[in-house]
Scaffold this motif. Structure first.
Motif, PDB file in Angstrom:
ATOM      1  N   GLY A 124      28.210  24.992  46.728  1.00 42.59           N
ATOM      2  CA  GLY A 124      27.971  24.576  45.348  1.00 42.59           C
ATOM      3  C   GLY A 124      28.735  25.411  44.347  1.00 42.59           C
ATOM      4  O   GLY A 124      29.230  24.897  43.342  1.00 42.59           O
ATOM      5  N   TYR A 125      28.835  26.712  44.623  1.00 43.16           N
ATOM      6  CA  TYR A 125      29.576  27.598  43.721  1.00 43.16           C
ATOM      7  C   TYR A 125      31.050  27.208  43.664  1.00 43.16           C
ATOM      8  O   TYR A 125      31.620  27.020  42.579  1.00 43.16           O
ATOM      9  N   TYR A 126      31.677  27.095  44.829  1.00 42.52           N
ATOM     10  CA  TYR A 126      33.101  26.767  44.868  1.00 42.52           C
ATOM     11  C   TYR A 126      33.357  25.379  44.286  1.00 42.52           C
ATOM     12  O   TYR A 126      34.326  25.159  43.548  1.00 42.52           O
ATOM     13  N   LEU A 127      32.483  24.440  44.604  1.00 44.15           N
ATOM     14  CA  LEU A 127      32.627  23.086  44.077  1.00 44.15           C
ATOM     15  C   LEU A 127      32.474  23.091  42.550  1.00 44.15           C
ATOM     16  O   LEU A 127      33.225  22.411  41.839  1.00 44.15           O
ATOM     17  N   GLY A 128      31.497  23.847  42.045  1.00 44.68           N
ATOM     18  CA  GLY A 128      31.280  23.923  40.607  1.00 44.68           C
ATOM     19  C   GLY A 128      32.461  24.530  39.877  1.00 44.68           C
ATOM     20  O   GLY A 128      32.812  24.089  38.765  1.00 44.68           O
ATOM     21  N   MET A 129      33.084  25.537  40.470  1.00 43.92           N
ATOM     22  CA  MET A 129      34.286  26.129  39.866  1.00 43.92           C
ATOM     23  C   MET A 129      35.396  25.083  39.767  1.00 43.92           C
ATOM     24  O   MET A 129      36.036  24.920  38.724  1.00 43.92           O
ATOM     25  N   ALA A 130      35.603  24.356  40.855  1.00 46.08           N
ATOM     26  CA  ALA A 130      36.633  23.317  40.860  1.00 46.08           C
ATOM     27  C   ALA A 130      36.307  22.214  39.864  1.00 46.08           C
ATOM     28  O   ALA A 130      37.197  21.696  39.178  1.00 46.08           O
ATOM     29  N   PHE A 131      35.045  21.863  39.772  1.00 44.41           N
ATOM     30  CA  PHE A 131      34.622  20.801  38.855  1.00 44.41           C
ATOM     31  C   PHE A 131      34.950  21.172  37.402  1.00 44.41           C
ATOM     32  O   PHE A 131      35.483  20.361  36.647  1.00 44.41           O
ATOM     33  N   GLN A 132      34.651  22.410  37.014  1.00 47.88           N
ATOM     34  CA  GLN A 132      34.906  22.813  35.633  1.00 47.88           C
ATOM     35  C   GLN A 132      36.399  22.951  35.348  1.00 47.88           C
ATOM     36  O   GLN A 132      36.864  22.593  34.259  1.00 47.88           O
TER      37      GLN A 132
END
Length: 322
Positions: free
Chosen positions: A200-208
């Motif tokens: 979730g952390y890595y995905l959230g970074m990519a999302f932003q």
């Protein structure tokens, strides 16, 4: 691919979440009720509840226990959006007027507080101090991130690390917590819970990062908000940070981005310079590296159909237009 396709493993549960989002923040005070429910009715991606539900579905078929948590996570997200729109003086979100635009600053602040309090009320029903501690810590860090963003406006000296620290708190943290809590609620093994948290952390970074790219290049109607809104507010994101440092017109860009007046009056020129530079490509490469890290975390999780959904979500983010 749509949100429906990505989250088809939890479609029924998300429909229940949608119903409960409205019912959980109903108020006998008409003004508060209208303002609080406005953003729910505007729709949204519902990423945070979806991630909590998908994480839990890796380990159980029955998700009834997870639904209040999923609702609470979206309410926390909504509360931050209501407050953000006051701070940013935003008139549009998801293609509709903001609570701030429709009801003013004072009602917006109280509505955001009310929605946040309702989220805590839902989570308290679990009587799990560990879950409350995770949400409390995340909420504090999200506030710190918003303060950091406010203080960094028009700051042309910020670098990659400053930017990444800011978006971690702005977006990645709550997505990470959503994945983590979906497993924590079921008392899943620690290493699997940690893998979901990291995903979730890595995905959230990519999302932003992708969101920040779209602020320069998206179709305004598809995006649902004005393109270039970050620039006009003095929020300097990764594509601009790169262009300042490496584009031949970097000095000119630096001078404009340091000035509130120039950001407001020359936003189109600023966007053009950033788009002509390699800043968009660089930001996209950084986003892809985070997405690859997210996919690597999936190897620690059981081989069930939901695992493919997590992989597809990462692929979707790398190609999203909204």
């Amino acid at each position: 691919m749509t949100n429906f396709d990505l989250f088809n493993q939890v479609t029924d549960e998300l429909a229940i979440v949608e119903e409960r989002l409205i019912s959980s923040i109903k108020s006998d005070l008409p003004l508060l009720d209208q303002a609080s429910t406005h953003l729910v009715k505007a729709g949204g991606k519902r990423l945070r509840p979806a991630f909590a539900l998908l994480s839990a579905k890796m380990f159980t078929e029955s998700l009834d226990e997870v639904i209040p948590l999923a609702v609470a996570l979206e309410l926390i997200h909504m509360a931050t959006l209501v407050h953000d729109d006051v701070i940013d003086n935003s008139s549009l979100r998801r293609g509709r007027e903001t609570v701030k635009s429709g009801w003013g600053n004072r009602v917006s602040i109280y509505a955001g507080n009310y929605v946040f309090a309702r989220s805590l009320s839902l989570v308290s029903l679990y009587q799990r101090s560990d879950i409350l501690e995770v949400l409390a810590e995340a909420s504090m860090r999200i506030c710190e991130g918003e303060i950091n963003q406010m203080m960094s406006c028009y700051d042309v000296n910020q670098g990659l690390k400053d930017y990444l620290r800011r978006i971690e708190r702005k977006t990645a943290l709550l997505i990470s917590v959503s994945c983590q809590l979906g497993a924590m609620l079921l008392n899943v093994e620690e290493y699997k819970t940690r893998a979901l948290k990291n995903y979730g952390y890595y995905l959230g970074m990519a999302f932003q990062i992708t969101d920040d790219i779209l602020d320069f290049v998206a179709d305004e109607e598809i995006l649902g908000k004005p393109v270039g809104s970050d620039i006009k507010q003095g929020v300097i994101t990764l594509p601009a940070i790169y262009a300042i440092k490496f584009d031949p017109r970097g000095d000119q860009l630096r001078n404009w981005l340091a000035s509130p007046e120039e950001c407001a009056n020359r936003s189109e020129d600023i966007i053009q310079i950033v788009n002509d530079s390699e800043g968009i490509d660089y930001a996209y490469q950084v986003s892809c590296r985070y997405l690859e890290k997210a996919r690597q975390e999936l190897r620690f999780l059981p081989d069930v159909p939901v695992k493919e959904s997590f992989n597809n979500i990462a692929l979707f983010i790398s190609n999203r237009e909204f």
